[in-house]
Design an enzyme around this catalytic site. Structure first.
Site, PDB file in Angstrom:
ATOM      1  N   SER A 205      14.527 -35.987  15.348  1.00  0.00           N
ATOM      2  CA  SER A 205      13.934 -37.251  14.919  1.00  0.00           C
ATOM      3  C   SER A 205      14.495 -38.400  15.753  1.00  0.00           C
ATOM      4  CB  SER A 205      14.166 -37.451  13.418  1.00  0.00           C
ATOM      5  OG  SER A 205      13.345 -38.466  12.919  1.00  0.00           O
ATOM      6  N   ASP A 424       4.249 -31.919  11.583  1.00  0.00           N
ATOM      7  CA  ASP A 424       5.085 -33.105  11.407  1.00  0.00           C
ATOM      8  C   ASP A 424       4.251 -34.301  10.941  1.00  0.00           C
ATOM      9  OD1 ASP A 424       6.845 -35.282  11.671  1.00  0.00           O
ATOM     10  OD2 ASP A 424       7.854 -34.369  13.381  1.00  0.00           O
ATOM     11  N   HIS A 462       8.576 -32.197   9.463  1.00  0.00           N
ATOM     12  CA  HIS A 462       9.477 -33.021  10.258  1.00  0.00           C
ATOM     13  C   HIS A 462      10.884 -32.422  10.304  1.00  0.00           C
ATOM     14  CE1 HIS A 462      10.756 -36.445  12.454  1.00  0.00           C
ATOM     15  NE2 HIS A 462      11.630 -36.821  11.543  1.00  0.00           N
TER      16      HIS A 462
END
Length: 555
Positions: A205, A424, A462
């Site tokens: 991320s 995601d 994610h």
């Protein structure tokens, strides 16, 4: 090791692997060229003199005795894990590369059993906290390790610290990770009497953005880098977030409640699930999926099983991505198949109301505090051309890690693995493909082939979770020790690539269900080097990776 939606983004996701023997001669920056010197006792590290560094404490923590600070909020599982740690030397320090910098770092050093390697830890969201659990995992496996809050203390969804503090934005953007890395290596070298022979960085991320920033801007810091779901095109990503929020609030009827997600997901799966040869609840080839939200248009009254006309318009924006006034793509849209699940569109895009979604919080936090310097800034006022220009002018140099020229990193022997979950809902997986293809064009095909890999993970949201197999060594340590190997772990594959020059090929991802003694494997699937995708062979258990073959993907 599952994590809730916001928690995954807000904290870094460390990759961990089985320890291996050191081999080869890849340099780990200038530190690795230092000669062997006398070891320094843990307590004496407090007297160490380093540039722009004030060491506040250096203490030996006895085995199983670590207690996190009162400001941390560890889970019961983390607390239990801390009891398993060996003795280590814990060093805390404050770094001040600018007059407005206050970068806190921690360096954890195993007292015995050091594997000769250093691993840097990353952050998620807007950072603001040192990932001590990741440090603990590193020490547990014999690594010297360092982490940082990137220059501020705050929740990972809170950007108010940035208001009026451009130097703190620079610290968050690129400076803190580099400064932490250099100082941590120096502290480790002083403690052990020799520098680390290998250095690795692995995060997801915002941590993926940090990872690419290291490869691009500081190519000598790390030998191997694992960059997951990178938020590297930061200015464009959060401009797109505001565009999406505007689409969902264009009219009172535009907002889509989470109650419609099951129907949306079912429609997508009905349209595209079989494209890879098997119907299993996972869209393994989203680029071949051309789902049209108009197919769900309500024929009569509004209901949870259909979309109204304004909702169809909003959905099309989410899938299409944002474009400027000339039609140029600003940021790609979400791919079909990522809608449902606890780490899906519900918390990330729709929220209980759209202004409670992660997308809204990150987008407005960025523009109000980092771009316009106005805590009362109204997202409805943004126009895409002006907003993107302001974001680029004000923050791109500090925050964007989009440079596709990886030759300096590759020239010194560096290896990079990128990965992104197709499902995601936070960062479009297409963004990572776009970066990889830009690097391929700029850096050169032979260089990329020798030093860079990209893996797209079907059914993974994610950094983890989702309907697909989401455990592949991306955030590392698993109690299933046989899976901590280069065939099942990207981090292990990265180390093997760096240390024995064996390039990774197919990696098997695993899906687990249950906890403790009830934990079991329910699905395995091959992850193929991009642009290949896994296709079902036509027979055998579709939950077994052995019945899939990596084949050419869409062109």
């Amino acid at each position: 090791m599952k994590r809730s939606a916001l928690f995954v983004f807000v904290l870094s996701v460390s990759a961990v692997a089985a320890q291996g023997q050191l081999s080869g001669s890849v340099a780990s920056g200038t530190d690795s060229q230092q000669p062997t010197r006398a070891k320094t006792a843990c307590a004496d590290l407090a007297k160490l003199s380093l540039p722009n560094t004030k060491i506040s404490a250096a203490e030996e923590i006895q085995a199983g005795a670590y207690t996190p600070p009162a400001t941390a909020h560890p889970s019961p599982a983390h607390l239990a894990f801390y009891k398993q740690l060996p003795a280590f030397c814990r060093v805390t320090a404050d770094l001040s590369p600018s007059t407005d910098s206050d970068i806190k770092i921690e360096v954890w050093l195993p007292i015995t059993g050091w594997n000769g390697k250093f691993r840097g830890q990353g952050n998620g969201g807007f950072a603001g906290e040192i990932d001590r659990h990741a440090l603990a995992i590193a020490v547990f496996q014999g690594y010297a390790s360092g982490g940082t809050d990137t220059g501020h203390e705050a929740s990972g969804i809170d950007a108010r610290w940035a208001l009026g503090h451009p130097e703190k934005i620079a610290d968050f953007g690129y400076r803190a990770i580099h400064e932490m890395t250099v100082r941590s290596k120096a502290i480790a070298a002083a403690f052990y009497g020799s520098a680390a022979k290998r250095s690795y960085f692995a995060s997801c991320s915002d941590g993926g953005r940090e990872a690419l920033m290291e490869a691009q801007r500081f190519p000598a810091d790390y030998d191997g880098i694992l960059a997951g779901a990178p938020a590297n095109n930061w200015t464009h990503l959060l401009t797109n977030a505001i565009v999406n929020v505007q689409a969902l609030t264009a009219t009172p009827a535009s907002y889509i409640p989470q109650s419609k997600l099951p129907a949306i997901s079912a429609a997508v799966l009905a349209s595209c699930d079989k494209n890879d040869g098997v119907s299993d609840g996972v869209v393994s080839d989203p680029q071949s999926c051309h789902f049209n939200p108009a197919a769900m248009l309500c024929k009569g009254a509004d209901a949870a099983t259909c979309l109204t006309a304004p909702q169809v318009t909003a959905m099309k924006t989410l899938y299409a991505g944002s474009h400027d006034s000339t039609g140029k793509l600003v940021f790609p849209g979400y791919v079909p198949g990522s809608e449902e699940g606890p780490n899906g569109w519900g918390p990330w895009i729709f929220g209980e109301t759209v202004t409670q979604s992660a997308m809204y919080l990150f987008g407005t936090g960025f523009f109000s505090n980092m771009v316009y310097g106005d805590p009362k800034w109204d997202y409805k006022s943004l126009t895409i051309d002006a907003g993107l220009k302001a974001a680029m002018d004000k923050t791109s140099q500090s925050l964007d890690s989009t440079n596709p020229d990886l030759r300096p990193f590759i020239k010194r022997g560096g290896k990079l693995i990128l990965y992104h979950g197709w499902n995601d809902p936070a960062i479009s997986a297409l963004n990572t493909i776009n970066y990889y293809e830009a690097a391929l064009k700029t850096t050169g095909a032979s260089e990329i082939q020798s030093s860079v890999r990209l893996y797209m993970a079907p059914g993974v949201q994610h950094c983890g979770e989702g309907p697909g197999p989401d455990s592949f060594g991306q955030y590392g340590w698993t109690p299933e020790k046989p899976l901590n190997d280069p065939q099942h772990s990207m981090y292990s594959a990265l180390e093997q690539w760096v240390e024995s020059n064996t390039a990774p090929e197919t990696i098997t991802a695993t899906r687990f269900e249950g906890e403790g003694t009830a934990r079991r494997t329910t699905m395995t699937r091959p992850l193929c080097p991009y642009p290949q995708i896994a296709r079902y062979n036509g027979s055998g258990d579709p939950n077994d990776a052995a019945n899939f073959t990596c084949a050419a993907g869409p062109k």
